[in-house]
Enzyme design. Structure first.
Site, PDB file in Angstrom:
ATOM      1  N   ASP A 109      -4.364  -4.824 -17.974  1.00 12.80           N
ATOM      2  CA  ASP A 109      -2.835  -4.234 -18.594  1.00 12.80           C
ATOM      3  C   ASP A 109      -3.468  -3.250 -20.018  1.00 12.80           C
ATOM      4  O   ASP A 109      -2.997  -3.034 -20.641  1.00 12.80           O
ATOM      5  CB  ASP A 109      -2.046  -4.188 -18.600  1.00 12.80           C
ATOM      6  N   LYS A 134      -6.894  -8.819  -8.124  1.00 16.32           N
ATOM      7  CA  LYS A 134      -8.307  -9.153  -8.683  1.00 16.32           C
ATOM      8  C   LYS A 134      -8.799  -8.123 -10.389  1.00 16.32           C
ATOM      9  O   LYS A 134      -7.761  -7.137  -9.934  1.00 16.32           O
ATOM     10  CB  LYS A 134      -8.790  -9.093  -7.179  1.00 16.32           C
ATOM     11  N   HIS A 187       0.321   0.303 -13.627  1.00 14.53           N
ATOM     12  CA  HIS A 187       1.805  -0.512 -13.938  1.00 14.53           C
ATOM     13  C   HIS A 187       2.959  -0.014 -13.924  1.00 14.53           C
ATOM     14  O   HIS A 187       3.885   1.180 -14.846  1.00 14.53           O
ATOM     15  CB  HIS A 187       1.162  -1.251 -15.616  1.00 14.53           C
ATOM     16  N   ASN A 214      -5.700   2.375 -13.526  1.00 10.41           N
ATOM     17  CA  ASN A 214      -4.626   1.551 -12.526  1.00 10.41           C
ATOM     18  C   ASN A 214      -3.646   2.160 -12.827  1.00 10.41           C
ATOM     19  O   ASN A 214      -2.893   2.775 -13.893  1.00 10.41           O
ATOM     20  CB  ASN A 214      -4.495   0.210 -13.899  1.00 10.41           C
ATOM     21  N   GLU A 221       6.510   5.929  -8.582  1.00 10.94           N
ATOM     22  CA  GLU A 221       5.438   5.840  -8.103  1.00 10.94           C
ATOM     23  C   GLU A 221       4.662   6.968  -8.158  1.00 10.94           C
ATOM     24  O   GLU A 221       3.638   7.091  -8.533  1.00 10.94           O
ATOM     25  CB  GLU A 221       4.407   4.602  -8.262  1.00 10.94           C
ATOM     26  N   GLY A 255       0.601  -1.404   0.074  1.00  9.90           N
ATOM     27  CA  GLY A 255       0.319  -0.591  -0.028  1.00  9.90           C
ATOM     28  C   GLY A 255       0.794   1.554  -0.250  1.00  9.90           C
ATOM     29  O   GLY A 255       0.391   2.165   0.401  1.00  9.90           O
TER      30      GLY A 255
HETATM   31  C1  GRF Z   1       2.864  -1.312  -7.852  1.00  7.37           C
HETATM   32  O1  GRF Z   1       4.246  -1.197  -8.319  1.00  7.37           O
HETATM   33  C2  GRF Z   1       2.009  -0.556  -8.589  1.00  7.37           C
HETATM   34  O2  GRF Z   1       2.712  -0.616  -9.755  1.00  7.37           O
HETATM   35  C3  GRF Z   1       1.619  -2.347  -8.854  1.00  7.37           C
HETATM   36  O3  GRF Z   1       1.508  -3.084  -7.652  1.00  7.37           O
HETATM   37  C4  GRF Z   1       2.458  -2.410  -6.402  1.00  7.37           C
HETATM   38  C5  GRF Z   1       1.680  -1.497  -5.681  1.00  7.37           C
HETATM   39  O4  GRF Z   1       3.013  -1.538  -4.924  1.00  7.37           O
HETATM   40  N1  GRF Z   1       0.594  -2.342  -9.780  1.00  7.37           N
HETATM   41  P1  GRF Z   1       2.328  -0.520  -3.368  1.00  7.37           P
HETATM   42  O5  GRF Z   1       2.088  -1.946  -2.809  1.00  7.37           O
HETATM   43  O6  GRF Z   1       1.748   0.078  -2.623  1.00  7.37           O
HETATM   44  O7  GRF Z   1       3.096  -0.471  -2.300  1.00  7.37           O
END
Ligand code: GRF
Length: 198
Positions: A151, A92, A110, A108, A180, A13
């Site tokens: 995706d 999911k 990715h 989403n 991210e 998270g």
């Molecule tokens: C991230 O790398 C996101 O791109 C992917 O899942 C990961 C989530 O990381 N879809 P976190 O659980 O928020 O630390």
């Protein structure tokens, strides 16, 4: 008026935390209204509860009937006046009824440059391993609208992240994840300010 973001997450998270912090700091004109996770032990649920955000463990373990589970998730989104749904590491598939109700308002993140390194099995560390094995010199992050297949769906924003010589999978994963956290705040702010949610 502030928008309400519902976040779905299965893991640690840290992306969820970045969204919460971005909202609290006023960088995103929104609030996280609810968090849904299929994993009762996820850091995502713990973080939400720590922040006083309604948090729901919604899984087949708890609600074995798939139609009932889907219906309850939809009800949670409606009851929390959700404007936008954000999948931050959610493992999911999103049910058709939810996709229909929030069409064009589910996003989403990715951890690669789609359409490369996406699809079935391309999650978590697998993505970064595939990037290194392919000899890529750059990877990145994609934020896209959610379509029924994994995706796919319209790409809203991408940014690049370098792959360094001799990177381990873990080093690359950590570099992408750190980026991210800033990129999703920037992008969510844009999505909401351009009112791409209407
Ligand atoms: C991230 O790398 C996101 O791109 C992917 O899942 C990961 C989530 O990381 N879809 P976190 O659980 O928020 O630390």
């Amino acid at each position: 008026m502030k928008k309400n973001i519902a976040v779905f997450a299965s893991g640690n998270g840290s992306d969820l935390q970045a969204i919460i912090d971005g909202c609290k700091a006023g960088r995103i004109d929104a609030e996280v209204c609810v968090v849904v996770s299929n994993n009762s032990k996820s850091g995502a649920l713990a973080r939400a509860r720590d922040e006083g955000i309604p948090a729901f463990h919604m899984s087949a373990k708890r609600i074995p009937d798939a139609a009932e589970l889907e219906q309850e998730i939809l009800m949670i989104l409606l009851e929390h006046n959700t404007d936008v749904v954000f999948l931050a590491g959610y493992m999911k598939k999103i049910a058709d009824s939810v996709l229909q109700k929030y069409a064009d308002r589910i996003y989403n993140i990715h951890p690669a440059l789609l359409p490369k390194f996406g699809g079935q099995g391309m999650y978590g560390i697998n993505v970064h391993r595939a990037v290194i094995e392919a000899g890529e010199v750059q990877t990145g992050i994609t934020i896209h609208k959610v379509a029924p297949e994994y995706d796919t769906g319209e790409i809203v924003a991408q940014c690049t992240v370098p792959v360094l010589l001799d990177d381990t999978v873990e080093e690359l994963a950590a570099r992408v994840l750190a980026r991210e956290h800033t990129f999703l705040v920037e992008t969510l702010a844009k999505i909401l300010s351009q009112d791409m949610t209407q």
